[in-house]
Design an enzyme around this catalytic site. Structure first.
Site, PDB file in Angstrom:
ATOM      1  N   CYS A   1      59.999  41.012  30.262  1.00 15.15           N
ATOM      2  CA  CYS A   1      59.072  40.614  31.322  1.00 15.15           C
ATOM      3  C   CYS A   1      58.657  39.145  31.260  1.00 15.15           C
ATOM      4  O   CYS A   1      58.174  38.605  32.253  1.00 15.15           O
ATOM      5  CB  CYS A   1      57.819  41.482  31.273  1.00 15.15           C
ATOM      6  SG  CYS A   1      58.133  43.210  30.852  1.00 15.15           S
TER       7      CYS A   1
ATOM      8  N   HIS B 217      49.355  38.438  33.436  1.00 19.28           N
ATOM      9  CA  HIS B 217      50.490  39.360  33.361  1.00 19.28           C
ATOM     10  C   HIS B 217      50.120  40.624  34.134  1.00 19.28           C
ATOM     11  O   HIS B 217      50.874  41.070  34.988  1.00 19.28           O
ATOM     12  CB  HIS B 217      50.815  39.659  31.908  1.00 19.28           C
ATOM     13  CG  HIS B 217      52.066  40.438  31.720  1.00 19.28           C
ATOM     14  ND1 HIS B 217      53.279  40.009  32.205  1.00 19.28           N
ATOM     15  CD2 HIS B 217      52.309  41.628  31.104  1.00 19.28           C
ATOM     16  CE1 HIS B 217      54.212  40.891  31.891  1.00 19.28           C
ATOM     17  NE2 HIS B 217      53.647  41.882  31.238  1.00 19.28           N
TER      18      HIS B 217
ATOM     19  N   HIS C  70      55.695  44.951  39.622  1.00 17.22           N
ATOM     20  CA  HIS C  70      56.148  44.237  38.427  1.00 17.22           C
ATOM     21  C   HIS C  70      57.624  43.895  38.599  1.00 17.22           C
ATOM     22  O   HIS C  70      58.497  44.755  38.438  1.00 17.22           O
ATOM     23  CB  HIS C  70      55.930  45.119  37.198  1.00 17.22           C
ATOM     24  CG  HIS C  70      56.203  44.446  35.899  1.00 17.22           C
ATOM     25  ND1 HIS C  70      56.820  43.231  35.796  1.00 17.22           N
ATOM     26  CD2 HIS C  70      55.937  44.836  34.612  1.00 17.22           C
ATOM     27  CE1 HIS C  70      56.927  42.888  34.527  1.00 17.22           C
ATOM     28  NE2 HIS C  70      56.391  43.843  33.794  1.00 17.22           N
TER      29      HIS C  70
END
Length: 591
Positions: A206, A341, A381
């Site tokens: 990520c 995040h 995401h």
């Protein structure tokens, strides 16, 4: 020469050398911390956000881009979802943030055969398209970079496209290796554009796209490269990530990331691609390129032996934030906003919030808390493109002076003591506070691999307008448009028309100069001539509609191989060659 004179001469030389060394040391230190300019951006994100301007409209209007699974990828949607997904290995949701038309690609534009294009991962195709767009948006002709030391740094992975190819009945042998290799995500862009700097694909999950930016920034400051393409891409060729994360209990039931919310029940998967053009600020200014924002500093670290392989580490996040601030020469109160995040998981969000409260939340004026949001609440995401999506959103926010709201937060998570520091969630959009200094924001990405990245962005410095205002030229202005075919030419004309209509303040002469000097010239071409803006718009509309129009000259360029030049000066130019044409039939026939 006496000993005293020799000693005095030696001291003079020593002092001169010391001053020279001090000067060179300052130059090295200044270069090591020189801001890096973001001069171009391009992207594709869910909800039809195909440009940075689209991203800004989406986040500023609070658009939720999450929707149903795509129906053009051959996924077994009936067998994918079950109510007992955790036990059965199915997905707990049938929603996510998906790219429309992810399989579409103009292979001929990039000189790729249909057979090779079929064997090429859609992620490679998207990176080619967005890299080209990002360079053009930076005012660079992509073909002009061939042979340069520009570098390519992309976050990404080979993904699951290889499995689809291996099951394909079509003969794609010879292209499958390069079509599915993660290294070719960056390598193909370097190959097509002829870039000779490093081409690096980063896989830290990520955090990949933000780590890629960090590497590009370091390479620019060291002088290894003069220009960088940096970003990341994620496209789900199969739905395998959904049941896998459902089994772990980490997927939101409605596919939405409720970052830092009391209702957070897991992450929601999304797709996207984002590419930035980076250049040393001094070089960008010298070249007259648009500086959208600057990277003040970046940092990367690793969780190490934390409380679990995939569990985030609060102490590691705190260390990274403080070190990045220290490298930037900034205090915690010098940053106004953090694009977090913020995946919406019950484990990760509280850890991240506590790290922010313990760092940015301390030593701040009472009336200036750190504001917190996450673009994942809009688009999900996007994994390897998560960091760059946050950067694009933040750059646009810095430019507009507005902090967009983060969605799906009725109440902040109760698993965090929000009173322990001055950090507040952006449950509503806010005007950027006037602090008397440049606006600043940070972007965080934390990879499931344990690799963390943190970036500090700063409002672009005020440019010095060196152009003298000479007014509009008295004669006609030419707008040059080109494409790889008739349809492409019309599409380009239509997009230009839309852009110029939206921006009435653009001077026709400036538009003409940019079209002639910063765009690639392709085979199918049209030139629109006009004495004023209305005439130019009318001609451009004719090109977009594919119909003849006044002041429009169109045709297809060919390689003639021979150019005739008739020398002369002054009055000799008028009618040059005409008498030869009239009196020499052989000459006239050849011409």
């Amino acid at each position: 020469m006496s000993d005293e004179e020799k000693y005095r001469e030696y001291l003079k030389r020593a002092v001169t050398e010391a001053r020279g060394l001090q000067r060179r040391l300052r130059e090295v230190e200044d270069r090591a911390h020189e801001p890096v300019a973001i001069v171009g951006m391009a992207c594709r994100f869910p909800g039809g956000a195909d440009t940075p301007e689209d991203v800004w409209r989406m986040v500023s209007e609070g658009v939720d881009a999450i929707g149903g699974f795509p129906d053009d990828r051959g996924w077994d949607l009936d067998g994918l979802y079950r109510t007992d997904a955790v036990e059965s290995g199915a997905s707990t949701t049938l929603e996510g943030g998906f790219l429309r038309g992810a399989g579409e690609f103009d292979a001929d534009f990039f000189g790729i055969s249909p057979r090779e294009a079929l064997a090429t991962d859609p992620q490679q195709r998207l990176l080619l398209e967005t890299s080209w767009e990002a360079l053009e948006r930076a005012g660079l002709d992509p073909r002009s970079l061939r042979g340069s030391d520009a570098g390519v740094y992309f976050g990404g992975t080979g993904g699951d496209f290889a499995g689809l190819l291996s099951a394909s009945p079509q003969a794609l042998d010879g292209y499958m290796l390069t079509g599915t290799s993660s290294s070719v995500l960056s390598g193909r862009v370097a190959y097509v554009l002829g870039l000779e700097g490093p081409a690096v694909t980063v896989d830290t999950a990520c955090s990949s796209s933000l780590v890629s930016m960090h590497l590009a920034v370091q390479a620019l400051r060291k002088g290894e490269i003069s220009l960088a393409l940096a970003g990341g891409v994620s496209v789900l060729a199969t739905p395998g990530a959904f049941p896998e994360f459902s089994r772990q209990g980490g997927l939101a039931s409605d596919g939405r990331c409720k970052a830092f919310s009391a209702d957070a029940d897991g992450t929601g998967w999304g797709e996207g691609v984002g590419v930035l053009v980076l250049e040393r600020l001094s070089d960008a200014r010298r070249a007259g390129r648009p500086v959208l924002a600057v990277v003040r500093e970046s940092g990367v670290n690793q969780d190490g032996a934390s409380n679990g392989l995939t569990a985030p580490s609060g102490p590691a996040q705190r260390r990274l934030i403080l070190r990045t601030l220290d490298e930037a020469g900034l205090a915690t109160a010098d940053v106004d906003l953090v694009e977090a995040h913020g995946t919406g998981t019950k484990l990760g969000d509280p850890i991240e919030a506590r790290a922010l409260l313990a760092t940015y939340g301390q030593d701040r004026p009472a009336d200036r808390p750190l504001w917190l949001g996450s673009v994942k609440s809009n688009i999900g995401h996007t994994q390897y493109a998560a960091g760059v999506s946050g950067v694009i959103k933040t750059v646009m926010a810095l430019r507009h002076g507005v902090m967009p709201k983060t969605l799906h937060v009725d109440e902040p998570t109760p698993h965090v003591d929000w009173s322990s520091g001055a950090v507040r969630l952006l449950t509503e959009a806010r005007e950027w506070p006037d602090t008397g200094r440049p606006r600043r924001a940070a972007v965080s990405s934390f990879g499931v691999s344990g690799t963390n990245a943190h970036l500090i962005l700063e409002q672009a410095p005020q440019a010095e307008d060196a152009r003298e205002s000479a007014g509009e030229p008295s004669g006609p202005v030419a707008w040059v448009v080109s494409g790889r075919g008739g349809a492409a030419l019309r599409e380009q004309a239509g997009r230009l028309l839309e852009r110029v209509v939206e921006r009435p303040e653009l001077r026709p002469v400036d538009v003409g100069l940019s079209l002639a000097g910063t765009r690639s010239a392709f085979e199918e071409r049209a030139v629109v001539l006009g004495g004023d803006r209305d005439a130019l718009l009318a001609g451009l509309r004719s090109v977009a509609e594919g119909v003849p129009g006044p002041g429009v000259v169109s045709g297809r360029a060919t390689d003639s191989g021979v150019v005739f030049v008739f020398p002369g000066q002054g009055s000799q130019w008028v009618g040059m060659g005409r008498e030869l044409w009239d009196t020499l039939p052989v000459f006239g026939a050849r011409m």
